[in-house]
Design a protein around this motif. Sequence first.
Motif, PDB file in Angstrom:
ATOM      1  N   GLY A 184       0.821  -1.213   0.000  1.00  0.00           N
ATOM      2  CA  GLY A 184       0.000   0.000   0.000  1.00  0.00           C
ATOM      3  C   GLY A 184       0.851   1.257   0.000  1.00  0.00           C
ATOM      4  O   GLY A 184       0.549   2.226  -0.706  1.00  0.00           O
ATOM      5  N   ILE A 185       1.930   1.247   0.762  1.00  0.00           N
ATOM      6  CA  ILE A 185       2.851   2.393   0.779  1.00  0.00           C
ATOM      7  C   ILE A 185       3.450   2.597  -0.609  1.00  0.00           C
ATOM      8  O   ILE A 185       3.534   3.732  -1.101  1.00  0.00           O
ATOM      9  N   ALA A 186       3.840   1.491  -1.263  1.00  0.00           N
ATOM     10  CA  ALA A 186       4.393   1.599  -2.611  1.00  0.00           C
ATOM     11  C   ALA A 186       3.363   2.189  -3.578  1.00  0.00           C
ATOM     12  O   ALA A 186       3.687   3.061  -4.395  1.00  0.00           O
ATOM     13  N   GLY A 187       2.111   1.742  -3.476  1.00  0.00           N
ATOM     14  CA  GLY A 187       1.062   2.300  -4.332  1.00  0.00           C
ATOM     15  C   GLY A 187       0.836   3.772  -4.063  1.00  0.00           C
ATOM     16  O   GLY A 187       0.690   4.569  -4.996  1.00  0.00           O
ATOM     17  N   ALA A 188       0.818   4.151  -2.785  1.00  0.00           N
ATOM     18  CA  ALA A 188       0.630   5.565  -2.434  1.00  0.00           C
ATOM     19  C   ALA A 188       1.793   6.410  -2.930  1.00  0.00           C
ATOM     20  O   ALA A 188       1.593   7.524  -3.440  1.00  0.00           O
ATOM     21  N   LEU A 189       3.009   5.900  -2.822  1.00  0.00           N
ATOM     22  CA  LEU A 189       4.171   6.637  -3.332  1.00  0.00           C
ATOM     23  C   LEU A 189       4.110   6.786  -4.849  1.00  0.00           C
ATOM     24  O   LEU A 189       4.474   7.832  -5.394  1.00  0.00           O
TER      25      LEU A 189
ATOM     26  N   GLY B 145      -3.794   3.100  -2.097  1.00  0.00           N
ATOM     27  CA  GLY B 145      -2.573   2.745  -1.383  1.00  0.00           C
ATOM     28  C   GLY B 145      -2.666   3.047   0.100  1.00  0.00           C
ATOM     29  O   GLY B 145      -2.240   2.246   0.941  1.00  0.00           O
ATOM     30  N   ALA B 146      -3.241   4.188   0.456  1.00  0.00           N
ATOM     31  CA  ALA B 146      -3.392   4.550   1.870  1.00  0.00           C
ATOM     32  C   ALA B 146      -4.322   3.578   2.593  1.00  0.00           C
ATOM     33  O   ALA B 146      -4.021   3.117   3.701  1.00  0.00           O
ATOM     34  N   VAL B 147      -5.442   3.234   1.962  1.00  0.00           N
ATOM     35  CA  VAL B 147      -6.374   2.292   2.580  1.00  0.00           C
ATOM     36  C   VAL B 147      -5.742   0.900   2.676  1.00  0.00           C
ATOM     37  O   VAL B 147      -5.917   0.199   3.677  1.00  0.00           O
ATOM     38  N   THR B 148      -4.995   0.490   1.660  1.00  0.00           N
ATOM     39  CA  THR B 148      -4.310  -0.798   1.698  1.00  0.00           C
ATOM     40  C   THR B 148      -3.297  -0.829   2.835  1.00  0.00           C
ATOM     41  O   THR B 148      -3.156  -1.842   3.532  1.00  0.00           O
ATOM     42  N   THR B 149      -2.593   0.270   3.047  1.00  0.00           N
ATOM     43  CA  THR B 149      -1.630   0.349   4.146  1.00  0.00           C
ATOM     44  C   THR B 149      -2.343   0.148   5.481  1.00  0.00           C
ATOM     45  O   THR B 149      -1.893  -0.640   6.324  1.00  0.00           O
ATOM     46  N   LEU B 150      -3.451   0.840   5.673  1.00  0.00           N
ATOM     47  CA  LEU B 150      -4.211   0.697   6.921  1.00  0.00           C
ATOM     48  C   LEU B 150      -4.767  -0.726   7.073  1.00  0.00           C
ATOM     49  O   LEU B 150      -4.750  -1.288   8.177  1.00  0.00           O
ATOM     50  N   ALA B 151      -5.232  -1.316   5.984  1.00  0.00           N
ATOM     51  CA  ALA B 151      -5.742  -2.693   6.032  1.00  0.00           C
ATOM     52  C   ALA B 151      -4.628  -3.667   6.402  1.00  0.00           C
ATOM     53  O   ALA B 151      -4.847  -4.619   7.163  1.00  0.00           O
ATOM     54  N   GLY B 152      -3.428  -3.433   5.885  1.00  0.00           N
ATOM     55  CA  GLY B 152      -2.295  -4.290   6.231  1.00  0.00           C
ATOM     56  C   GLY B 152      -1.940  -4.207   7.702  1.00  0.00           C
ATOM     57  O   GLY B 152      -1.683  -5.222   8.357  1.00  0.00           O
ATOM     58  N   ILE B 153      -1.951  -3.001   8.238  1.00  0.00           N
ATOM     59  CA  ILE B 153      -1.656  -2.822   9.658  1.00  0.00           C
ATOM     60  C   ILE B 153      -2.742  -3.483  10.507  1.00  0.00           C
ATOM     61  O   ILE B 153      -2.455  -4.195  11.479  1.00  0.00           O
ATOM     62  N   TYR B 154      -3.986  -3.299  10.139  1.00  0.00           N
ATOM     63  CA  TYR B 154      -5.105  -3.887  10.872  1.00  0.00           C
ATOM     64  C   TYR B 154      -5.080  -5.412  10.787  1.00  0.00           C
ATOM     65  O   TYR B 154      -5.432  -6.097  11.738  1.00  0.00           O
TER      66      TYR B 154
END
Length: 186
Positions: free
Chosen positions: A44-49, A89-98
């Motif tokens: 997700g971070i990679a997508g957001a970047l 990407g931001a939502v994917t990052t949060l989903a990964g953390i969750y």
Amino acid sequence: MTSWDPIGTALATLLALSVTASAAALLPARIRPRLVGPLLAASGIAGALGGVAALSGRSWRLDLPELLPLAGVQLSADALSGWFLLLIGAVTTLAGIYTIGYAESTGQGPGSRTALLVLPMFTGSMLLVPVADSVPTFLVCWELMAVTSLLLVLTEHRHRAEVRPAAIWYAAMTQAGFVTVLIGLV
């Protein structure tokens, strides 16, 4: 000498991390969420970047004519797709953390091997939809996203009876949506 391309690098990285996260889902249950979650967050971070790079005025294009029979695959990113990449990407990052804590606590349904195998595929395909640059590429990415999301809906079908009819309804609606998209594209 060619210059470094941050969008292409970000997209390649997110796809590699998504595949690695899916492979990590095949590991034993006690370590599965501790690997899948961070890998999903990193994708997700990679997508957001990649989205930030596209928003900064960069553009990117990739043609793979041999990858999809008769049509090939065309991908490109610009400022508009950058907004979607940033958001997804931001939502994917949060989903990964969750996922780390949530999947570890359940081990069933959303924490199952199937769910953790499919979740990175779903987010990876969702991140590809905004960069699809041709109708066939868009339709393949869209359908991959729809099928993987259907599999995510089905992850609790053994534990909750109402999931199976909901999944059938969901499958019908996604296919109706696909037909609507086809009509709109025509």
